[in-house]
Design a protein around this motif. Structure first.
Motif: not given
Length: 276
Positions: A19-28, A70-81, A83-89
């Protein structure tokens, strides 16, 4: 009727769904399956390298329940970029910490010690550049007293600073005057040293010739005998076809006979010279 009512009032087991979008279905992620340099179990900041974007990411709730680590949500680019893109994997991916902190710390210490042992402590120093000799130092071994005096006189005539009396001199005039004085002091010793060196070279040459004569004298007899034997063999080979005892002896004309006699005469002269 009561049984049917009881059946309707019993809750049915429903299919569980996210029921939450904050869940990653990949293997731990298991810490034990990662390389030692790809995770950090320091209590100040427990983190690891995200397998998806290869960036260091902190671990949320490392000491909590296994499902909430869990791993903290993070971006794939450096800080300050922009329109950063969130790492979905890697964002919100579950982590299983199955490595003890003490074992990890001991492994890191051993790796650092091994790396330090491979590093060389040899210091490569820059070579010292030799100071170029002055022109007078280069010319000094090549000049004698007369040549140095001629250079000094030519410089004195063309220089406005150097006085004929010798009291006032420029830098080059002073060096030339010093060179002339030095050559006058050392000329006799230099000539004596050259004479000794020439005598030693002549003695070495005479000794080499004497050694060569002695070596030739020790082998001259064997060489002379070998030469005599070779000339005798040539004479026998030349006279054998001309022997009257041979049935099939070739018949020579006058020119051929003259050539054979000339060759025999030369060989006989050579035998006489070697027999002396």
């Amino acid at each position: 009727m009561s049984a049917a009512i009881a059946t309707e009032r019993t809750a049915k087991e429903r299919v569980r769904r996210t029921r939450s979008r904050r869940r990653n279905e990949l293997a731990p992620l298991r810490i034990s399956q990662l390389a030692t340099h790809e995770y950090d179990l320091d209590p100040a900041c427990i983190s690891l390298v995200c397998p998806s974007c290869r960036t260091w990411v902190p671990i949320n709730r490392p000491n909590g329940q296994p499902g909430r680590t869990q791993l903290v949500p993070h971006h794939t680019e450096k800080a300050g970029t922009a329109n950063p893109v969130t790492c979905t994997g890697g964002s919100h991916r579950r982590v299983i910490i199955d490595v003890e902190v003490e074992k990890w710390r001991q492994r890191v210490v051993e790796g650092v010690a091994e790396t330090d042992g491979r590093r060389s402590n040899w210091v490569t120093r820059k070579p010292k550049v030799a100071v170029a000799p002055a022109v007078m130092q280069i010319l000094s071994p090549l000049l004698d007293v007369n040549a140095a005096l001629k250079m000094y006189e030519a410089h004195t005539k063309g220089c406005a600073t150097c006085a004929p009396s010798g009291r006032d001199r420029c830098v080059d005039g002073g060096r030339l005057a010093h060179l002339v004085a030095h050559k006058r002091r050392t000329e006799s010793a230099h000539r004596a040293a050259l004479t000794i060196k020439e005598e030693q070279a002549e003695q070495r040459e005479q000794g080499a010739w004497l050694l060569r004569d002695l070596q030739w004298a020790s082998t001259a007899g064997a060489v002379r005998r070998a030469d005599l034997q070779r000339v005798h063999d040539e004479l026998e080979a030349m006279l054998k076809p001309l022997s009257p005892k041979t049935a099939k002896s070739p018949r020579l004309n006058d020119w051929e006979r003259a050539d054979v006699m000339s060759a025999i005469t030369m060989l006989a002269t050579k035998v006489e010279q070697l027999s002396r």
